[in-house]
Design a protein around this motif. Structure first.
Motif, PDB file in Angstrom:
ATOM      1  N   UNK A  96     -24.889  -5.146  14.739  1.00 37.69           N
ATOM      2  CA  UNK A  96     -23.621  -4.978  15.445  1.00 37.69           C
ATOM      3  C   UNK A  96     -23.899  -4.764  16.926  1.00 37.69           C
ATOM      4  N   UNK A  97     -23.230  -5.565  17.771  1.00 39.79           N
ATOM      5  CA  UNK A  97     -23.481  -5.541  19.212  1.00 39.79           C
ATOM      6  C   UNK A  97     -22.223  -5.104  19.950  1.00 39.79           C
ATOM      7  N   UNK A  98     -22.445  -4.242  20.954  1.00 39.93           N
ATOM      8  CA  UNK A  98     -21.384  -3.874  21.886  1.00 39.93           C
ATOM      9  C   UNK A  98     -21.863  -4.280  23.275  1.00 39.93           C
ATOM     10  N   UNK A  99     -21.257  -5.328  23.819  1.00 36.38           N
ATOM     11  CA  UNK A  99     -21.576  -5.776  25.178  1.00 36.38           C
ATOM     12  C   UNK A  99     -20.619  -5.056  26.112  1.00 36.38           C
ATOM     13  N   UNK A 104     -15.509  -9.811  24.536  1.00 31.26           N
ATOM     14  CA  UNK A 104     -15.442 -10.970  23.641  1.00 31.26           C
ATOM     15  C   UNK A 104     -16.764 -11.173  22.896  1.00 31.26           C
ATOM     16  N   UNK A 105     -17.837 -10.571  23.402  1.00 35.15           N
ATOM     17  CA  UNK A 105     -19.132 -10.679  22.731  1.00 35.15           C
ATOM     18  C   UNK A 105     -19.464  -9.408  21.949  1.00 35.15           C
ATOM     19  N   UNK A 106     -18.469  -8.583  21.696  1.00 33.82           N
ATOM     20  CA  UNK A 106     -18.710  -7.314  21.003  1.00 33.82           C
ATOM     21  C   UNK A 106     -18.218  -7.357  19.571  1.00 33.82           C
ATOM     22  N   UNK A 107     -19.013  -6.765  18.683  1.00 37.21           N
ATOM     23  CA  UNK A 107     -18.629  -6.635  17.277  1.00 37.21           C
ATOM     24  C   UNK A 107     -17.861  -5.348  17.010  1.00 37.21           C
ATOM     25  N   UNK A 108     -17.946  -4.391  17.931  1.00 34.42           N
ATOM     26  CA  UNK A 108     -17.243  -3.119  17.769  1.00 34.42           C
ATOM     27  C   UNK A 108     -16.945  -2.555  19.144  1.00 34.42           C
ATOM     28  N   UNK A 109     -16.013  -1.604  19.168  1.00 40.39           N
ATOM     29  CA  UNK A 109     -15.612  -0.942  20.400  1.00 40.39           C
ATOM     30  C   UNK A 109     -15.749   0.553  20.214  1.00 40.39           C
ATOM     31  N   UNK A 110     -16.035   1.242  21.292  1.00 41.29           N
ATOM     32  CA  UNK A 110     -16.125   2.688  21.257  1.00 41.29           C
ATOM     33  C   UNK A 110     -14.724   3.272  21.235  1.00 41.29           C
ATOM     34  N   UNK A 111     -14.618   4.476  20.704  1.00 47.30           N
ATOM     35  CA  UNK A 111     -13.328   5.139  20.593  1.00 47.30           C
ATOM     36  C   UNK A 111     -13.384   6.484  21.292  1.00 47.30           C
ATOM     37  N   UNK A 112     -12.256   6.879  21.840  1.00 49.39           N
ATOM     38  CA  UNK A 112     -12.100   8.261  22.280  1.00 49.39           C
ATOM     39  C   UNK A 112     -11.720   9.040  21.026  1.00 49.39           C
ATOM     40  N   UNK A 113     -12.277  10.227  20.867  1.00 43.79           N
ATOM     41  CA  UNK A 113     -12.014  10.974  19.639  1.00 43.79           C
ATOM     42  C   UNK A 113     -11.690  12.433  19.927  1.00 43.79           C
ATOM     43  N   UNK A 114     -10.935  12.999  19.017  1.00 40.92           N
ATOM     44  CA  UNK A 114     -10.660  14.427  18.989  1.00 40.92           C
ATOM     45  C   UNK A 114     -11.002  14.886  17.583  1.00 40.92           C
TER      46      UNK A 114
END
Length: 146
Positions: A96-99, A104-114
């Motif tokens: 899994x890649x996060x560019x 558009x080249x990312x398989x996942x995105x980071x999230x803000x979390x609580x």
């Protein structure tokens, strides 16, 4: 309330994570991944002072495909779009890649979390507006009962 950069929605304990880049964005990614128990390797010609102090493996040099061969997650954090594109090209189908420069080249995105003891709230804009995710997180954090 505790903010967690990468919540245990994905179990990363002892999983290999590669971060290519040694600047501010790579530093933030590594910092947020440390609590997950992942085995983190950062590859770059130079590293921020903070990255140099972190308990991560550092490989000093330019990116090579062999650097990511065992990684489950790969973060492309260089300021060179050609290198980031090469990393995404070199990644295998199970990785899994996060560019960080091209969603558009990312398989996942980071999230803000609580996170509280009994629950976790994750906020995502699908990589389009991380600042907005953080704003929403702050609103939730200010709420007495969420």
């Amino acid at each position: 309330m505790t903010n967690v950069g990468y919540p245990v929605l994905l179990q990363l304990t002892n999983k290999k994570v590669a971060i290519i880049g040694g600047g501010k964005i790579a530093t933030k990614k590594a910092h947020n991944l440390l609590p997950t128990g992942a085995t983190i390797t950062v590859i770059a010609p130079t590293f921020t002072e903070e990255l140099q102090q972190m308990p991560v493996q550092r490989i000093t040099g330019n990116y090579e495909a062999s650097h990511i061969k065992d990684a489950l997650l790969i973060f492309c954090c260089t300021n060179d779009p050609k290198v980031n594109a090469q990393i995404t090209h070199d990644a295998l189908p199970h990785q899994l890649v996060n560019d960080c420069t091209d969603k558009s080249r990312s398989d996942f995105f980071n999230m803000a979390t609580v996170q509280k003891e009994d629950h976790l709230i994750a906020i995502s804009t699908h990589g389009s507006n991380p600042t907005r995710s953080k704003e929403i997180r702050r609103i939730i954090e200010r709420s007495a009962d969420f």
